[in-house]
Design a protein around this motif. Structure first.
Motif, PDB file in Angstrom:
ATOM      1  N   LEU A 201       0.863  -1.182   0.000  1.00 39.18           N
ATOM      2  CA  LEU A 201       0.000   0.000   0.000  1.00 39.18           C
ATOM      3  C   LEU A 201       0.903   1.238   0.000  1.00 39.18           C
ATOM      4  O   LEU A 201       1.425   1.639   1.043  1.00 39.18           O
ATOM      5  CB  LEU A 201      -0.908  -0.012   1.228  1.00 39.18           C
ATOM      6  N   PHE A 202       1.099   1.825  -1.156  1.00 36.62           N
ATOM      7  CA  PHE A 202       2.016   2.949  -1.307  1.00 36.62           C
ATOM      8  C   PHE A 202       1.252   4.257  -1.449  1.00 36.62           C
ATOM      9  O   PHE A 202       0.178   4.306  -2.062  1.00 36.62           O
ATOM     10  CB  PHE A 202       2.909   2.752  -2.533  1.00 36.62           C
ATOM     11  N   THR A 203       1.817   5.306  -0.912  1.00 37.73           N
ATOM     12  CA  THR A 203       1.220   6.629  -1.064  1.00 37.73           C
ATOM     13  C   THR A 203       1.575   7.209  -2.430  1.00 37.73           C
ATOM     14  O   THR A 203       2.516   6.748  -3.094  1.00 37.73           O
ATOM     15  CB  THR A 203       1.722   7.586   0.025  1.00 37.73           C
ATOM     16  N   VAL A 204       0.846   8.235  -2.823  1.00 31.25           N
ATOM     17  CA  VAL A 204       1.150   8.925  -4.085  1.00 31.25           C
ATOM     18  C   VAL A 204       2.580   9.441  -4.051  1.00 31.25           C
ATOM     19  O   VAL A 204       3.314   9.340  -5.043  1.00 31.25           O
ATOM     20  CB  VAL A 204       0.147  10.076  -4.319  1.00 31.25           C
ATOM     21  N   GLN A 205       2.998   9.958  -2.911  1.00 35.38           N
ATOM     22  CA  GLN A 205       4.341  10.513  -2.814  1.00 35.38           C
ATOM     23  C   GLN A 205       5.400   9.429  -2.924  1.00 35.38           C
ATOM     24  O   GLN A 205       6.473   9.644  -3.513  1.00 35.38           O
ATOM     25  CB  GLN A 205       4.513  11.282  -1.503  1.00 35.38           C
ATOM     26  N   GLU A 206       5.127   8.241  -2.383  1.00 33.19           N
ATOM     27  CA  GLU A 206       6.085   7.139  -2.500  1.00 33.19           C
ATOM     28  C   GLU A 206       6.246   6.689  -3.947  1.00 33.19           C
ATOM     29  O   GLU A 206       7.368   6.404  -4.391  1.00 33.19           O
ATOM     30  CB  GLU A 206       5.659   5.974  -1.606  1.00 33.19           C
ATOM     31  N   TYR A 207       5.145   6.625  -4.690  1.00 34.45           N
ATOM     32  CA  TYR A 207       5.252   6.324  -6.122  1.00 34.45           C
ATOM     33  C   TYR A 207       6.074   7.406  -6.823  1.00 34.45           C
ATOM     34  O   TYR A 207       6.999   7.116  -7.587  1.00 34.45           O
ATOM     35  CB  TYR A 207       3.869   6.270  -6.768  1.00 34.45           C
ATOM     36  N   ARG A 208       5.712   8.649  -6.544  1.00 36.04           N
ATOM     37  CA  ARG A 208       6.389   9.764  -7.216  1.00 36.04           C
ATOM     38  C   ARG A 208       7.882   9.792  -6.885  1.00 36.04           C
ATOM     39  O   ARG A 208       8.723   9.975  -7.768  1.00 36.04           O
ATOM     40  CB  ARG A 208       5.715  11.084  -6.818  1.00 36.04           C
ATOM     41  N   ASN A 209       8.201   9.595  -5.611  1.00 34.82           N
ATOM     42  CA  ASN A 209       9.607   9.614  -5.205  1.00 34.82           C
ATOM     43  C   ASN A 209      10.408   8.515  -5.889  1.00 34.82           C
ATOM     44  O   ASN A 209      11.549   8.724  -6.312  1.00 34.82           O
ATOM     45  CB  ASN A 209       9.722   9.453  -3.691  1.00 34.82           C
ATOM     46  N   SER A 210       9.815   7.320  -5.994  1.00 32.33           N
ATOM     47  CA  SER A 210      10.520   6.195  -6.606  1.00 32.33           C
ATOM     48  C   SER A 210      10.794   6.452  -8.082  1.00 32.33           C
ATOM     49  O   SER A 210      11.890   6.176  -8.584  1.00 32.33           O
ATOM     50  CB  SER A 210       9.705   4.909  -6.434  1.00 32.33           C
ATOM     51  N   LEU A 211       9.809   6.977  -8.781  1.00 30.81           N
ATOM     52  CA  LEU A 211       9.969   7.236 -10.212  1.00 30.81           C
ATOM     53  C   LEU A 211      10.903   8.414 -10.465  1.00 30.81           C
ATOM     54  O   LEU A 211      11.711   8.399 -11.402  1.00 30.81           O
ATOM     55  CB  LEU A 211       8.598   7.484 -10.838  1.00 30.81           C
ATOM     56  N   THR A 212      10.817   9.423  -9.611  1.00 30.40           N
ATOM     57  CA  THR A 212      11.718  10.568  -9.753  1.00 30.40           C
ATOM     58  C   THR A 212      13.157  10.168  -9.470  1.00 30.40           C
ATOM     59  O   THR A 212      14.085  10.582 -10.176  1.00 30.40           O
ATOM     60  CB  THR A 212      11.284  11.696  -8.798  1.00 30.40           C
TER      61      THR A 212
END
Length: 241
Positions: A201-212
């Protein structure tokens, strides 16, 4: 991971989703960024190939999945398409493609933020400069319903499937305990299967941080293909490593 239920995955989901229409939406997003001269696409966690059979209309496609049972189904539909059995965090095709996609919330199988970062880096590593990465999100922590029980019946081309699923949660990992009964016109009796799926269960920010962190420029569509959100990552043209 899908194992015994792989044989009826298409029958179950085929009546719930219009894969041709969804593949068309994926193509519309990619076509804005990726020229026809670089129309190559890799689907990570491709499952039974339900998207690839439509995406191959526009792209030279390949697939990666961890489940040998799902890939066995995909190969019956896509005998001429390269399909690789591998983990999304560590596969290595040794080349880059114009588009790399991970759809239908399959990214949740990364389970942990560390593996999410490794997966994002691997998707980016397989994308050409100027190419695109699409990641369909799983549920965010605040949207998950711990303890929910669902039951449904599907009848698709004579295959009848009764499935009951109980949702659970351990820390930041969601669990799905699935129990199914399957009746097929070609086989006598009723088959039973049970599987447990564990998804982060990942937050929007965790997805964004990983891709960035993977070197991508990231945009977020909170609705996406299935209502859970879609992340669109672009690999800069000046990145050559």
């Amino acid at each position: 991971m899908y194992q015994r239920s792989a044989a009826v995955y298409d029958a179950y989901h085929g009546s719930r989703f219009d894969y041709a229409a969804l593949a068309g939406r994926v193509h519309e997003i990619i076509a804005v960024q990726v020229p026809k001269s670089e129309a190559t696409l890799l689907e990570v966690a491709c499952g039974t190939g339900a998207f690839l059979v439509h995406l191959r209309r526009w792209y030279a496609v390949e697939g990666v999945d961890l489940s040998p049972e799902m890939l066995a189904v995909a190969r019956t539909k896509l005998p001429d398409v390269p399909l690789h059995q591998a983990d999304m965090t560590e596969f290595d095709l040794g080349r880059r493609l114009g588009a790399v996609v991970c759809l239908f919330s399959s990214i949740g199988y990364a389970k942990t933020t560390e593996r999410l970062r490794r997966t994002a880096a691997n998707l980016a590593r397989h994308t050409r400069p100027g190419g695109i990465v699409l990641v369909g999100a799983w549920f965010a922590p605040e949207d998950w319903e711990d303890g929910r029980v669902t039951a449904d019946l599907t009848d698709h081309d004579g295959v009848q499937i009764a499935r009951m699923t109980q949702s659970g949660q351990t820390g930041t990992v969601s669990t799905l305990d699935m129990h199914g009964l399957v009746s097929r016109p070609s086989l006598p009796g009723i088959e039973h299967f049970s599987e447990r799926h564990e998804m982060g269960l990942f937050t929007v920010q965790e997805y964004r941080n990983s891709l960035t962190a993977a070197g991508l420029t990231v945009a977020h569509d909170p609705v996406g293909l299935t209502g859970r959100g879609l992340f669109v990552g672009t690999r800069p043209l000046d990145v050559d490593s």
